[in-house]
Each structure stands twice: as structure tokens, then as C-alpha cells.
Design an enzyme around this catalytic site. Structure first.
Site, PDB file in Angstrom:
ATOM      1  CE1 TYR A 127      -2.867   3.277   1.417  1.00  0.00           C
ATOM      2  CE2 TYR A 127      -4.343   1.546   0.654  1.00  0.00           C
ATOM      3  CZ  TYR A 127      -4.118   2.863   0.989  1.00  0.00           C
ATOM      4  OH  TYR A 127      -5.143   3.778   0.904  1.00  0.00           O
ATOM      5  CE  LYS A 128       6.879  -0.180   2.284  1.00  0.00           C
ATOM      6  NZ  LYS A 128       7.880  -0.412   3.332  1.00  0.00           N
TER       7      LYS A 128
END
Length: 244
Positions: A127-128
């Protein structure tokens, strides 16, 4: 007739041919070492080489950085390479295109073999994300599975089949003695032997990977240093939607 387009390196001004070399020699720092480094650079075609860094790297070795004038140029007019799409889709375009599939796109990724460096696969899947762009986990249209590091090819194939993966992403950072090539080619061979190579998109990434090398090894595409998640997402969506 195609007009030639000769490019030379740019340093202080266009076409001056200034380049930087870095290398290590088995010699201790000193005047003799400096001269050896200059001659080494000259042997590689650099004129007026300047040693800008000379640091001991081990008990017997010294690391050098040298600037000099390269006499070489490259003609880009006769270069033909297979390239991926020049511009990736936007996030909204990716989500809209993926709706045509009527389901989520299942992606399984891993650093395979003895490779323990997850920075590449994490940048694309997690996600990052990377460089301000969120990874595939952040897209509604993707079901991303990051298996982590040191995953054997057999395990990756089994997980991909169990999850019904549309795509397998392999990251190879360790490249000593071309182990990245051997391991990547072995995965393609295994997928072919198990009968699902034509049912899955294989992508290869890493610091010494480009698209041409990946295709040569049997993958569908390759992604080198600096690749952002949206580039991979765009490729997968366009390839899968094109099959519908």
C-alpha cells in the site's frame, strides 16, 4: 535515408563528452595508485582523466572515482528496441478499464531464490508504494499477494495456482554470477512444465532488469530501477482487458 543523431555525454557543456568512472583496484592508496587509476581510465578511452576520489576499500584494495573526456558517441537513429507503453494510465483510468473484467485482478509477487531484498516487490505491491505512488494493494481492482523474500520457485508456482493468479511478479536484486537470470528462467520453465505458463502474465523486475532481458528470459515484460506501481498496474490492466 534516416538522419543520424549522434549523442555525446554532457558535462559542463553539450557534447563535451565528460563522464565519470568508478572502480576498485588491488592497490593501496598513494601516488602509484593514483597513476595506475589514471592509466586504467585512459585504457578505457578517457582523455585527461582526473582522480577525484581515492579511498581504501579493504586491506589491499582502493576505490577510485575518475572524471574524463570520453571520445565516444552513440547514434540513436539506428536504435530499435521493444518498449512498453510510453505513458501509463491514470489511477481512475485503470479502475475504469478493470471493470470490464468483472472481477479483481489477482497478482502474486515475491523475491525468489536466495534473494532477501524486498524493497522492489514492496514498492510495487504494498500500500505504501514508492515515490509518492501507492502500490497495487491500494487499487480497488487488484487483489495483491506479497509472499516476501527467499521464496522458492516451486512455492511461488503453487501459491499462484491456488490463488488463481492473473499475474506473477518476480523481483531479483541479487545478481552475482547472473543468478538472477538463472532463477528467472527456471521459473518460466517450471510454469511451462506445470502447464499454466500461457494462463498467467509473468513480470520481472530489479536493478539489472530491462524489458528486453525479461522477454529474452521468457517473461511478458520487465521493469527496471525507478519503476512506479502505476506503470505495472497500467500494463496488467491493458494486457488483461485486451484478452477479453
Amino acid at each position: 535515408m534516416t538522419q543520424r543523431n549522434i549523442l555525446r555525454a554532457y558535462g559542463d557543456r553539450e557534447g563535451d563528452g565528460m563522464v565519470q568512472m568508478s572502480f576498485t583496484l588491488r592497490v593501496l592508496p598513494g601516488d602509484r595508485a593514483r597513476e595506475a587509476a589514471k592509466r586504467f581510465a585512459e585504457a578505457h578511452g578517457l582523455r585527461e582523466p582526473l582522480v577525484t576520489a581515492m579511498e581504501q576499500a579493504s586491506r589491499e584494495h582502493t576505490y577510485f572515482v575518475i572524471y574524463g573526456h570520453s571520445q565516444h558517441g552513440v547514434d540513436t537513429s539506428d536504435i530499435e528496441v521493444e518498449e512498453l507503453a510510453a505513458q501509463p494510465l491514470t489511477r481512475d483510468q485503470i479502475e475504469e478499464q478493470a471493470k470490464k473484467l468483472g472481477r479483481k485482478i489477482v497478482v502474486v509477487g515475491a523475491c525468489t531464490g536466495s534473494d532477501a531484498h524486498t524493497v522492489g516487490i514492496d514498492a510495487i505491491l504494498n500500500y505504501k508504494g514508492f515515490a509518492g505512488e501507492k502500490g497495487l494493494e491500494s487499487f480497488k481492482c487488484f487483489d495483491a499477494h506479497n509472499l516476501g523474500a527467499q521464496v522458492e520457485n516451486a512455492e511461488l508456482c503453487e501459491r499462484a495456482k491456488a490463488l488463481g493468479a492473473d499475474a506473477i511478479l518476480v523481483s531479483q536484486v541479487i545478481t552475482q554470477r547472473n543468478c538472477h537470470k538463472e532463477n528467472a528462467a527456471a521459473l518460466v520453465e517450471m510454469a511451462t512444465r506445470q502447464g499454466f505458463r500461457d494462463k498467467v502474465i509473468l513480470l520481472l523486475g530489479g536493478p539489472r532488469i530491462d524489458h528486453n532481458l525479461a522477454v529474452e528470459l521468457g517473461f511478458d515484460a520487465g521493469f527496471g530501477p525507478g519503476t512506479k506501481p502505476i506503470t505495472v498496474a497500467s500494463f496488467l490492466v491493458e494486457r488483461l482487458v485486451g484478452r477479453v
